[in-house]
Design an enzyme around this catalytic site. Structure first.
Site, PDB file in Angstrom:
ATOM      1  N   ILE A 106      20.250  43.817  48.033  1.00 53.87           N
ATOM      2  CA  ILE A 106      20.151  42.637  46.997  1.00 53.87           C
ATOM      3  C   ILE A 106      21.150  43.217  45.617  1.00 53.87           C
ATOM      4  O   ILE A 106      21.182  43.239  44.669  1.00 53.87           O
ATOM      5  CB  ILE A 106      18.752  41.558  46.573  1.00 53.87           C
ATOM      6  CG1 ILE A 106      18.987  41.052  48.142  1.00 53.87           C
ATOM      7  CG2 ILE A 106      18.901  41.466  45.369  1.00 53.87           C
ATOM      8  CD1 ILE A 106      17.497  40.544  48.028  1.00 53.87           C
ATOM      9  N   ARG A 108      18.262  55.872  44.345  1.00 54.31           N
ATOM     10  CA  ARG A 108      18.348  57.307  44.990  1.00 54.31           C
ATOM     11  C   ARG A 108      18.971  57.927  45.570  1.00 54.31           C
ATOM     12  O   ARG A 108      19.228  59.481  45.782  1.00 54.31           O
ATOM     13  CB  ARG A 108      16.842  57.710  45.449  1.00 54.31           C
ATOM     14  CG  ARG A 108      15.898  57.042  45.050  1.00 54.31           C
ATOM     15  CD  ARG A 108      14.662  56.733  46.679  1.00 54.31           C
ATOM     16  NE  ARG A 108      14.901  55.845  46.974  1.00 54.31           N
ATOM     17  CZ  ARG A 108      13.972  56.102  48.546  1.00 54.31           C
ATOM     18  NH1 ARG A 108      12.939  56.614  48.134  1.00 54.31           N
ATOM     19  NH2 ARG A 108      14.302  54.619  48.816  1.00 54.31           N
ATOM     20  N   ASN A 157      14.444  44.776  40.695  1.00 53.20           N
ATOM     21  CA  ASN A 157      15.271  44.623  41.697  1.00 53.20           C
ATOM     22  C   ASN A 157      14.505  46.145  43.069  1.00 53.20           C
ATOM     23  O   ASN A 157      14.209  44.939  44.455  1.00 53.20           O
ATOM     24  CB  ASN A 157      16.547  45.083  42.083  1.00 53.20           C
ATOM     25  CG  ASN A 157      16.974  44.466  44.098  1.00 53.20           C
ATOM     26  OD1 ASN A 157      16.777  43.421  44.338  1.00 53.20           O
ATOM     27  ND2 ASN A 157      17.327  46.153  44.147  1.00 53.20           N
ATOM     28  N   SER A 166       9.519  37.752  46.875  1.00 53.99           N
ATOM     29  CA  SER A 166      10.142  37.285  47.926  1.00 53.99           C
ATOM     30  C   SER A 166       8.948  35.727  48.625  1.00 53.99           C
ATOM     31  O   SER A 166       8.053  35.785  47.725  1.00 53.99           O
ATOM     32  CB  SER A 166       9.867  38.832  48.598  1.00 53.99           C
ATOM     33  OG  SER A 166       9.403  37.806  50.322  1.00 53.99           O
ATOM     34  N   TYR A 189       2.598  44.359  51.634  1.00 56.44           N
ATOM     35  CA  TYR A 189       3.858  44.031  51.778  1.00 56.44           C
ATOM     36  C   TYR A 189       4.105  42.143  51.011  1.00 56.44           C
ATOM     37  O   TYR A 189       4.239  42.762  49.777  1.00 56.44           O
ATOM     38  CB  TYR A 189       5.206  43.633  52.927  1.00 56.44           C
ATOM     39  CG  TYR A 189       6.314  43.578  51.824  1.00 56.44           C
ATOM     40  CD1 TYR A 189       7.548  44.207  50.658  1.00 56.44           C
ATOM     41  CD2 TYR A 189       7.121  41.873  51.941  1.00 56.44           C
ATOM     42  CE1 TYR A 189       8.818  44.013  50.261  1.00 56.44           C
ATOM     43  CE2 TYR A 189       8.622  41.116  51.834  1.00 56.44           C
ATOM     44  CZ  TYR A 189       8.946  42.862  51.076  1.00 56.44           C
ATOM     45  OH  TYR A 189      10.151  41.322  50.764  1.00 56.44           O
ATOM     46  N   LYS A 249       3.883  41.524  46.653  1.00 55.06           N
ATOM     47  CA  LYS A 249       5.273  40.792  46.365  1.00 55.06           C
ATOM     48  C   LYS A 249       4.181  39.498  45.777  1.00 55.06           C
ATOM     49  O   LYS A 249       4.513  38.886  44.637  1.00 55.06           O
ATOM     50  CB  LYS A 249       6.253  40.162  47.234  1.00 55.06           C
ATOM     51  CG  LYS A 249       7.028  40.972  47.574  1.00 55.06           C
ATOM     52  CD  LYS A 249       8.082  41.504  46.552  1.00 55.06           C
ATOM     53  CE  LYS A 249       9.418  42.546  47.000  1.00 55.06           C
ATOM     54  NZ  LYS A 249      10.268  43.255  46.199  1.00 55.06           N
ATOM     55  N   THR A 264      18.049  55.252  58.753  1.00 51.92           N
ATOM     56  CA  THR A 264      16.758  56.449  58.530  1.00 51.92           C
ATOM     57  C   THR A 264      16.126  54.419  57.850  1.00 51.92           C
ATOM     58  O   THR A 264      14.828  54.878  57.585  1.00 51.92           O
ATOM     59  CB  THR A 264      17.042  56.559  56.769  1.00 51.92           C
ATOM     60  OG1 THR A 264      17.661  55.262  56.224  1.00 51.92           O
ATOM     61  CG2 THR A 264      17.996  57.550  57.161  1.00 51.92           C
TER      62      THR A 264
END
Length: 270
Positions: free
Chosen positions: A19, A39, A91, A144, A157, A161, A208
């Site tokens: 996103i 990153r 984000n 979310s 999570y 959110k 990953t």
């Protein structure tokens, strides 16, 4: 349609994947000056080039782990080389763990909360003084649909959110008098379709990513509880569909909208 973003500096965290990447590209197409925090330096370099190709007069990548409390200042410093920050898109987020809460590891709870909520607090706290001084700005938080209904096997999570959504509403009340709008987008089941959006840090990365690692251990019953029905002819959203809402909320076209949380869900929550 002129969105009124030409030449405006727009910070996007978690910009190299999914996103965030789609938002950055849409901002670039509107002539904004994207400041891209992430990153993955290789993915960041590609994204800068793609943003310029889409129409951004300039774009900057900042190698930053937003879990580091020092990162917001570094991102802001890089952004101000282009000009005052007019737009912030919080984000960055994701999942540290998944599973039933009773089986969860308490040592991982704060990691989920900090990734999804702490990062929003810190980056917003860094940009607000400048926006207040200029009496102008737009903050878009990526929440979310998990916060609205609770995603099965993602309890912490979902709660984090939910905090993002609540923060969006109360901050809009605080800063509206300073000409700053604050809104949130609540995406549903957004799957990247472009291999370029699978940066090293993406939870969808086949090597990953959390979802790739954990899929084999999810039972069919669990899958059934996690899946909802949409009404648009396909089960998953595209990153570009979330970006369209985020960029609209960041733009002058949404000048009378603040304190709102918009679910982009294909009708899944109906």
């Amino acid at each position: 349609m002129d969105m009124g973003l030409q030449g405006k500096v727009a910070v996007v965290t978690g910009a190299t994947a999914n996103i965030g990447r789609a938002i950055a590209l849409d901002l670039a197409a509107e002539g904004a000056l994207p400041v891209l925090a992430g990153r993955d330096a290789e993915a960041g370099a590609r994204l800068v080039a793609d943003c310029k190709a889409r129409g951004a007069p300039e774009a900057v990548f900042v190698a930053a782990d937003m879990l580091d409390p020092a990162s917001p200042a570094a991102v802001l410093q890089a952004a101000e080389t282009l000009g005052p920050v007019a737009v912030l898109v919080n984000n960055v987020g994701g999942n540290v763990d998944q599973g039933l809460f009773v089986d969860s590891d308490p040592t991982k709870w704060m990691a989920d909360i900090d990734l999804n909520f702490g990062t929003v607090l810190r980056m917003t706290h860094a940009v607000l003084p400048g926006m207040i001084a200029r009496k102008h700005g737009a903050v878009v938080n990526i929440g979310s649909t998990a916060a609205l209904v609770g995603d099965y096997m993602l309890p912490v999570y979902s709660a984090a959110k939910g905090a993002v959504h609540s923060f969006t509403v109360v901050l809009a009340k605080e800063v509206g008098a300073h000409g700053i709008r604050v809104n949130a987008v609540a995406p549903y089941a957004t799957i990247p379709t472009d291999p370029a959006s699978l940066s090293a840090g993406s939870r969808f990365n086949p090597e990953t990513g959390l979802f790739s690692r954990g899929t084999a251990s999810v039972s069919e019953e669990d899958r059934a509880l996690r899946q909802r029905r949409t009404f648009v002819g396909r089960p998953f959203a595209k990153p570009e569909e979330m970006a369209a809402m985020a960029v609209f909320l960041a733009s002058g076209r949404a000048s009378f909208i603040t304190g709102q949380v918009y679910a982009v869900d294909g009708g899944a929550l109906l």
